[in-house]
Every structure is written in structure tokens, then in C-alpha cells.
Design an enzyme around this catalytic site. Structure first.
Site, PDB file in Angstrom:
ATOM      1  N   HIS A   1     -38.624  55.397  50.188  1.00 42.12           N
ATOM      2  CA  HIS A   1     -38.549  53.932  50.041  1.00 42.12           C
ATOM      3  C   HIS A   1     -39.147  53.229  51.272  1.00 42.12           C
ATOM      4  O   HIS A   1     -38.487  52.441  51.943  1.00 42.12           O
ATOM      5  CB  HIS A   1     -37.095  53.479  49.831  1.00 42.12           C
ATOM      6  CG  HIS A   1     -36.985  52.063  49.353  1.00 42.12           C
ATOM      7  ND1 HIS A   1     -35.878  51.585  48.681  1.00 42.12           N
ATOM      8  CD2 HIS A   1     -37.833  50.995  49.447  1.00 42.12           C
ATOM      9  CE1 HIS A   1     -36.046  50.301  48.399  1.00 42.12           C
ATOM     10  NE2 HIS A   1     -37.236  49.921  48.867  1.00 42.12           N
TER      11      HIS A   1
ATOM     12  N   ASP B   1     -46.901  42.715  31.791  1.00 42.45           N
ATOM     13  CA  ASP B   1     -45.859  41.860  32.362  1.00 42.45           C
ATOM     14  C   ASP B   1     -45.348  40.939  31.259  1.00 42.45           C
ATOM     15  O   ASP B   1     -45.801  39.797  31.126  1.00 42.45           O
ATOM     16  CB  ASP B   1     -46.437  41.060  33.553  1.00 42.45           C
ATOM     17  CG  ASP B   1     -45.365  40.360  34.361  1.00 42.45           C
ATOM     18  OD1 ASP B   1     -44.447  39.788  33.754  1.00 42.45           O
ATOM     19  OD2 ASP B   1     -45.447  40.391  35.605  1.00 42.45           O
TER      20      ASP B   1
ATOM     21  N   GLY C   1     -43.104  49.560  51.497  1.00 44.73           N
ATOM     22  CA  GLY C   1     -43.225  48.214  52.084  1.00 44.73           C
ATOM     23  C   GLY C   1     -43.002  48.185  53.586  1.00 44.73           C
ATOM     24  O   GLY C   1     -42.807  47.108  54.160  1.00 44.73           O
ATOM     25  N   TYR C   2     -43.042  49.349  54.237  1.00 45.58           N
ATOM     26  CA  TYR C   2     -42.624  49.418  55.637  1.00 45.58           C
ATOM     27  C   TYR C   2     -43.753  49.249  56.657  1.00 45.58           C
ATOM     28  O   TYR C   2     -43.688  49.813  57.743  1.00 45.58           O
ATOM     29  CB  TYR C   2     -41.890  50.733  55.891  1.00 45.58           C
ATOM     30  CG  TYR C   2     -40.382  50.594  55.800  1.00 45.58           C
ATOM     31  CD1 TYR C   2     -39.801  49.591  55.054  1.00 45.58           C
ATOM     32  CD2 TYR C   2     -39.544  51.479  56.468  1.00 45.58           C
ATOM     33  CE1 TYR C   2     -38.426  49.475  54.961  1.00 45.58           C
ATOM     34  CE2 TYR C   2     -38.162  51.363  56.392  1.00 45.58           C
ATOM     35  CZ  TYR C   2     -37.616  50.354  55.633  1.00 45.58           C
ATOM     36  OH  TYR C   2     -36.237  50.224  55.558  1.00 45.58           O
TER      37      TYR C   2
ATOM     38  N   GLU D   1     -30.148  55.891  45.839  1.00 49.07           N
ATOM     39  CA  GLU D   1     -30.427  55.961  47.280  1.00 49.07           C
ATOM     40  C   GLU D   1     -29.135  55.618  48.036  1.00 49.07           C
ATOM     41  O   GLU D   1     -28.400  54.727  47.601  1.00 49.07           O
ATOM     42  CB  GLU D   1     -31.504  54.932  47.672  1.00 49.07           C
ATOM     43  CG  GLU D   1     -32.872  55.251  47.109  1.00 49.07           C
ATOM     44  CD  GLU D   1     -33.903  54.157  47.405  1.00 49.07           C
ATOM     45  OE1 GLU D   1     -33.650  53.312  48.291  1.00 49.07           O
ATOM     46  OE2 GLU D   1     -34.943  54.146  46.754  1.00 49.07           O
TER      47      GLU D   1
ATOM     48  N   ARG E   1     -38.171  49.742  41.985  1.00 46.43           N
ATOM     49  CA  ARG E   1     -36.802  50.170  42.279  1.00 46.43           C
ATOM     50  C   ARG E   1     -36.527  51.449  41.508  1.00 46.43           C
ATOM     51  O   ARG E   1     -36.962  51.609  40.360  1.00 46.43           O
ATOM     52  CB  ARG E   1     -35.781  49.096  41.870  1.00 46.43           C
ATOM     53  CG  ARG E   1     -35.686  47.932  42.838  1.00 46.43           C
ATOM     54  CD  ARG E   1     -35.040  48.329  44.166  1.00 46.43           C
ATOM     55  NE  ARG E   1     -34.951  47.232  45.123  1.00 46.43           N
ATOM     56  CZ  ARG E   1     -35.846  46.970  46.075  1.00 46.43           C
ATOM     57  NH1 ARG E   1     -36.931  47.711  46.199  1.00 46.43           N
ATOM     58  NH2 ARG E   1     -35.663  45.973  46.923  1.00 46.43           N
TER      59      ARG E   1
HETATM   60  N1  LIG Z   1     -41.008  50.253  47.436  1.00 48.89           N
HETATM   61  C1  LIG Z   1     -40.858  49.266  48.285  1.00 48.89           C
HETATM   62  O1  LIG Z   1     -40.803  49.474  49.490  1.00 48.89           O
HETATM   63  C2  LIG Z   1     -40.795  47.870  47.781  1.00 48.89           C
HETATM   64  C3  LIG Z   1     -40.344  47.594  46.517  1.00 48.89           C
HETATM   65  N2  LIG Z   1     -40.314  46.303  46.065  1.00 48.89           N
HETATM   66  C4  LIG Z   1     -39.839  46.053  44.703  1.00 48.89           C
HETATM   67  O2  LIG Z   1     -40.929  45.569  43.941  1.00 48.89           O
HETATM   68  C5  LIG Z   1     -40.463  44.537  43.104  1.00 48.89           C
HETATM   69  C6  LIG Z   1     -41.609  43.620  42.741  1.00 48.89           C
HETATM   70  O3  LIG Z   1     -42.057  42.904  43.861  1.00 48.89           O
HETATM   71  P1  LIG Z   1     -42.936  41.584  43.685  1.00 48.89           P
HETATM   72  O4  LIG Z   1     -44.174  41.869  42.945  1.00 48.89           O
HETATM   73  O5  LIG Z   1     -43.084  40.992  45.016  1.00 48.89           O
HETATM   74  O6  LIG Z   1     -41.974  40.714  42.797  1.00 48.89           O
HETATM   75  P2  LIG Z   1     -42.365  39.471  41.900  1.00 48.89           P
HETATM   76  O7  LIG Z   1     -41.087  38.811  41.533  1.00 48.89           O
HETATM   77  O8  LIG Z   1     -43.422  38.658  42.570  1.00 48.89           O
HETATM   78  O9  LIG Z   1     -43.027  40.120  40.600  1.00 48.89           O
HETATM   79  C7  LIG Z   1     -42.332  40.910  39.703  1.00 48.89           C
HETATM   80  C8  LIG Z   1     -43.066  40.826  38.379  1.00 48.89           C
HETATM   81  O10 LIG Z   1     -42.441  41.754  37.470  1.00 48.89           O
HETATM   82  C9  LIG Z   1     -42.444  41.137  36.190  1.00 48.89           C
HETATM   83  N3  LIG Z   1     -41.492  41.764  35.292  1.00 48.89           N
HETATM   84  C10 LIG Z   1     -40.172  41.509  35.146  1.00 48.89           C
HETATM   85  N4  LIG Z   1     -39.656  42.285  34.157  1.00 48.89           N
HETATM   86  C11 LIG Z   1     -40.677  43.042  33.687  1.00 48.89           C
HETATM   87  C12 LIG Z   1     -40.779  44.038  32.682  1.00 48.89           C
HETATM   88  N5  LIG Z   1     -39.737  44.416  31.937  1.00 48.89           N
HETATM   89  N6  LIG Z   1     -41.987  44.622  32.483  1.00 48.89           N
HETATM   90  C13 LIG Z   1     -43.068  44.270  33.213  1.00 48.89           C
HETATM   91  N7  LIG Z   1     -43.032  43.298  34.153  1.00 48.89           N
HETATM   92  C14 LIG Z   1     -41.843  42.708  34.410  1.00 48.89           C
HETATM   93  C15 LIG Z   1     -42.141  39.676  36.495  1.00 48.89           C
HETATM   94  O11 LIG Z   1     -42.500  38.836  35.416  1.00 48.89           O
HETATM   95  C16 LIG Z   1     -42.972  39.441  37.741  1.00 48.89           C
HETATM   96  O12 LIG Z   1     -44.255  38.962  37.436  1.00 48.89           O
HETATM   97  C17 LIG Z   1     -39.353  43.859  43.921  1.00 48.89           C
HETATM   98  O13 LIG Z   1     -38.440  43.186  43.095  1.00 48.89           O
HETATM   99  C18 LIG Z   1     -38.730  45.019  44.638  1.00 48.89           C
HETATM  100  O14 LIG Z   1     -37.651  45.506  43.899  1.00 48.89           O
HETATM  101  C19 LIG Z   1     -40.760  45.270  46.840  1.00 48.89           C
HETATM  102  C20 LIG Z   1     -41.218  45.504  48.096  1.00 48.89           C
HETATM  103  C21 LIG Z   1     -41.231  46.804  48.691  1.00 48.89           C
HETATM  104  O1  LIG Z   2     -38.718  44.243  50.193  1.00 43.51           O
HETATM  105  C1  LIG Z   2     -38.174  45.013  49.380  1.00 43.51           C
HETATM  106  O2  LIG Z   2     -37.760  44.649  48.269  1.00 43.51           O
HETATM  107  C2  LIG Z   2     -38.030  46.425  49.716  1.00 43.51           C
HETATM  108  O3  LIG Z   2     -37.899  47.275  48.885  1.00 43.51           O
HETATM  109  C3  LIG Z   2     -38.003  46.748  51.159  1.00 43.51           C
HETATM  110  O4  LIG Z   2     -39.133  47.403  51.599  1.00 43.51           O
HETATM  111  C4  LIG Z   2     -36.762  47.560  51.373  1.00 43.51           C
HETATM  112  O5  LIG Z   2     -36.532  47.778  52.708  1.00 43.51           O
HETATM  113  P1  LIG Z   2     -35.008  47.867  53.225  1.00 43.51           P
HETATM  114  O6  LIG Z   2     -34.456  46.512  53.052  1.00 43.51           O
HETATM  115  O7  LIG Z   2     -34.285  48.836  52.355  1.00 43.51           O
HETATM  116  O8  LIG Z   2     -35.133  48.274  54.638  1.00 43.51           O
END
Ligand SMILES: NC(=O)C1=CN([C@@H]2O[C@H](COP(=O)(O)OP(=O)(O)OC[C@H]3O[C@@H](n4cnc5c(N)ncnc54)[C@H](O)[C@@H]3O)[C@@H](O)[C@H]2O)C=CC1
Ligand SMILES: O=C(O)C(=O)[C@H](O)COP(=O)(O)O
Length: 384
Positions: free
Chosen positions: A256, A147, A259-260, A239, A210
Site C-alpha cells: 500500500h 466509471d 501513493g507514497y 491490512e 482499496r
Molecule cells: N494505493 C494507494 O496508495 C492509493 C489508493 N487510493 C485509492 O484510490 C481511490 C481513488 O482515488 P481518486 O481517483 O483520487 O478518487 P476520485 O474520487 O477522484 O475518483 C474515484 C472515481 O471512481 C469512480 N467510481 C465509483 N464507484 C465506481 C464503480 N463501481 N466502478 C467504477 N468507477 C467507480 C467515481 O465515479 C470516481 O470518478 C481512493 O478512494 C483511494 O481509496 C488513493 C491514493 C493512493
Molecule cells: O491517499 C490515500 O487514499 C491512500 O491510500 C494513501 O496513500 C494511504 O496512505 P496511509 O494513509 O495509509 O499512510
């Protein structure tokens, strides 16, 4: 007060019904006309919120019931004085459980008796990556954390953060960064040809952040090579119009939905509700917990003859087994591009109820302390 809200936000009436009139909309196709007369806009990740959508509208607060904010033009909202809230961490446990379940399947595929012999590189150690790291470490895995933004802010961190190249040496590499394009350490196509060349046939790459963090054309090319790694993608470039060719080539393909979990989605709603109450100066009266139904499976039981790894993996998969989502996504990839995009969104819209490990009571009879600790690491409720 008019609240325009994505129909896929759970508990809209329960949380917002007494704050204003709710107009439900389809997030993917939300138009300027539909938000013109709105005071409040509540979205999910599929709605791009920017000048094109909101210019000239009455909207004074935007909430997204998601962790990610890459679909929101935060600078423009700020410049216009429009209030904003996301739901940081709301579904972090859900994503962590998705990764654990995928890792458990990978260990089985590799024929490992002890899944904790796998090393795991976590790229992006925020709410999701941090929670995952904690859980893996408590289960006994060796974890490497990458990170760079945190590394800069926390130079003396113990254990020290590693580079992306060092993380890519692990048996499992799992991506949990936000999507960023114009800042130091931008993540758009952070994993492309050079990075993919560093991982080989014995390794697993997971993307739970993402889709655009991985260059999918480079990944498709890499997956055509004989020494390609296994890949689990929950998120995809473009997507809902994702590449059926890539789906075909990856080992575990989910739409995707990492997180559901019901808990994660409901916490997302609660966090936006709380922020809106604060914005409007209203008292906070509701909590997601009061609306959580009883889980379909509430209790599992293990005896002294339970094999440790096996017991943990069984409990994990009682809560979430990604193979079901994988099978559904592969079926949805039949048809023409338009049908596939509709099918991708439908899989997400009609997602079955999925509960987190915290909803599961685990009864243990005569089992070891380390098995008990393992279930505690998953967040299960223990009955010993
Ligand atoms: N697949 C899914 O359903 C979901 C996907 N997500 C995605 O996961 C991402 C992360 O979620 P959280 O951990 O809650 O966010 P967060 O903001 O708490 O943590 C993200 C971390 O990534 C780090 N980061 C930023 N640029 C970086 C790089 N180039 N290399 C390595 N680390 C880097 C940041 O410093 C931070 O510590 C969200 O922004 C969202 O896009 C979140 C929830 C569900
Ligand atoms: O919380 C996020 O960030 C996510 O990626 C969600 O799980 C996405 O869910 P939707 O908003 O696309 O339903």
C-alpha cells in the site's frame, strides 16, 4: 489548542507547529483516551474515525492527509457538526507512476518491443484514473474507461465509458475506485469470481484503490488455476494482517505504497493544513513546495541512439521501481501473523524517499519529437 496527529504525517511541525500544540500518536492504535482533550485530529488511512473514537471528545475538526475517506464516518461527523477535510488528488501522480512502472515491467515480461500495443482498462476515472488515462493516451496507449457513476452524470462523454466486463477485456485492467458499501455502484468485492473468470493468462490485473474492492478469497482461488492472470496488488483486504498465501500467488506485491511519493505525501499535509486554516480563519502561509528537498537523482540524459520505449521506461524506473517494494514485502511475510502485521506497517512507516517524475530533469540530444512528448506526458522537465 491541542492537535492530535498521526506521527506518519510528514512536516507536522512545519505546517501545524504555530497553530497549536502537537501530540503525535500511532494512527493504527489511536484510542479514545488519546483524543479526549484534542481540538483537532489529523489522521491517515489507518485510523477509523467514528463515534467510538470521538464521542465525548472536544474534537471539532478532523483532517485526513489521504485521498481515500473510507476510514471516516462522514455522516456521523456531519451530524455532530465536526469540520472535515481530506486531500483529494494529493498523491494521484504517484499512483499513476506506480501503474506505469508496473505496466512497463509487464510489457517486458510479455517480450513486447512496443509497450503501447497493450490496451489498458481503467476502472474508476477520478483524480487517479483520469490522470493515468491522460498520461497513457499521450504515450500512445489505447485506453478504455469504466466509471458508472460518471457515465450516469456524463451520458454524452467522448469516448463513451465502457462496462466493467468491457474493461476486463483489456490486456491490463487497473482499479482506482474508492471503497464504498452502501450506495449505487458500491465497490466492495466488485471484482469477485464472475469478474475474475473473465480475465485470463495473457492479462494483468492491478489494484491500486482499496483491498476490499477485490474479493481476495476468490482471487486466491483464481490464482490457483492454470490460466490465471498476472496480478499486481498494492492494496489488500485486512491490512495490515494480509494473506501471505495471496502475496505468494500474486506477481507484484507492494505494501500500500503506490501513493507514497514524497510529493504526494507532502501535498496531503498541505491540503489538510489549508483546510484547517480556512476552518480556523487563519491566513495560509505555507506550501509543500518550499519544503521539498533536492532529489537524489535530478538529471538523466538520452541521445539520438536511445530507443524510445526503453528511454521512457528507464526514466520511470529511476523514479520508481516496484520490484524493490515487492521484494521487501515478500521478506516481511515470514514470521507469525502478529509479526507480519507489524512488518507490513513498518515497511510503510520507514518508507524510503521516493520522488515523482516531475522532480526529474531529462536532457535530450537529437531525439525525436515523440520521445520528447513521451517525457512531457510523464511530467518530467525537459532540456532539449
Ligand atoms: N494505493 C494507494 O496508495 C492509493 C489508493 N487510493 C485509492 O484510490 C481511490 C481513488 O482515488 P481518486 O481517483 O483520487 O478518487 P476520485 O474520487 O477522484 O475518483 C474515484 C472515481 O471512481 C469512480 N467510481 C465509483 N464507484 C465506481 C464503480 N463501481 N466502478 C467504477 N468507477 C467507480 C467515481 O465515479 C470516481 O470518478 C481512493 O478512494 C483511494 O481509496 C488513493 C491514493 C493512493
Ligand atoms: O491517499 C490515500 O487514499 C491512500 O491510500 C494513501 O496513500 C494511504 O496512505 P496511509 O494513509 O495509509 O499512510
Amino acid at each position: 489548542m491541542l492537535i492530535v496527529a498521526d506521527e506518519n504525517i510528514p512536516l507536522l511541525d512545519a505546517f501545524f507547529g504555530d497553530i497549536g500544540e502537537i501530540r503525535r500518536v500511532t494512527g493504527r492504535t489511536l484510542s479514545r483516551e488519546q483524543v479526549q482533550d484534542a481540538d483537532i485530529l489529523l489522521v491517515r488511512s489507518v485510523t477509523r474515525v467514528n463515534r467510538e473514537l470521538l464521542e465525548g471528545s472536544r474534537v471539532r475538526f478532523v483532517g485526513t492527509a489521504t485521498i481515500g475517506t473510507d476510514h471516516i464516518d462522514l455522516e456521523w461527523l456531519q451530524a455532530k457538526g465536526i469540520g472535515f477535510a481530506a486531500a483529494p488528488g494529493c498523491n494521484a501522480s504517484s499512483v499513476a507512476e506506480y501503474v506505469l512502472s508496473v505496466v512497463s515491467l509487464f510489457a517486458e515480461r510479455r517480450g513486447l518491443d512496443d509497450w503501447t500495443s497493450l490496451t489498458v482498462g481503467i476502472v474508476g476515472v477520478g483524480n487517479v484514473g483520469g490522470q493515468l488515462a491522460q498520461c497513457l493516451e499521450r504515450l500512445g496507449f489505447e485506453v478504455r474507461l469504466c466509471d458508472p457513476p460518471r457515465q450516469e452524470r456524463e451520458p454524452g462523454a467522448e469516448p463513451p465509458f465502457v462496462s466493467l466486463a468491457e474493461a476486463l477485456e483489456c490486456d491490463v485492467v487497473t482499479l482506482h475506485t474508492p471503497l464504498t458499501r452502501h450506495q449505487p455502484h458500491a465497490t466492495w468485492h466488485m471484482v469477485s469470481d464472475p469478474e475474475l473468470a473473465l480475465i485470463g493468462a495473457d492479462q494483468l490485473l492491478i489494484n491500486g484503490g482499496r483491498g476490499e474492492v477485490v474479493d481476495s478469497e476468490a482471487l486466491t482461488r483464481r490464482l490457483e488455476q492454470a490460466d490465471a492472470p498476472l496480478v499486481a496488488l498494492d492494496v489488500w483486504e485486512h491490512e495490515p494482517g494480509i494473506s501471505p498465501d495471496l502475496v505468494d500467488k500474486v506477481w507484484m506485491a507492494t505494501p500500500h505504497v503506490a501513493g507514497y511519493s514524497l510529493e504526494g505525501k507532502m501535498q496531503g499535509t498541505e491540503m489538510v493544513y489549508r483546510a484547517l486554516c480556512q476552518f480556523l480563519g487563519l491566513p495560509i502561509r505555507k506550501k509543500a513546495g518550499q519544503f521539498l528537498p533536492e532529489p537524489a537523482v535530478s538529471k538523466v540524459s538520452f541521445t539520438s541512439s536511445a530507443e524510445e520505449d526503453e528511454a521512457i521506461r528507464t526514466a520511470l524506473r529511476v523514479c520508481y521501481d516496484p520490484r524493490r517494494d515487492d521484494a521487501r514485502l515478500r521478506l516481511a511475510m515470514r514470521g507469525n501473523p502478529e509479526q507480519r502485521a507489524v512488518a507490513f506497517d513498518l515497511l510503510r512507516q520507514d518508507y524510503p524517499v521516493r520522488r515523482e517524475c516531475s522532480s526529474l530533469k531529462v536532457q535530450l540530444k537529437g531525439t525525436s519529437k515523440s520521445l520528447q512528448d513521451g517525457f512531457r506526458a510523464l511530467g518530467c522537465k525537459l532540456k532539449i
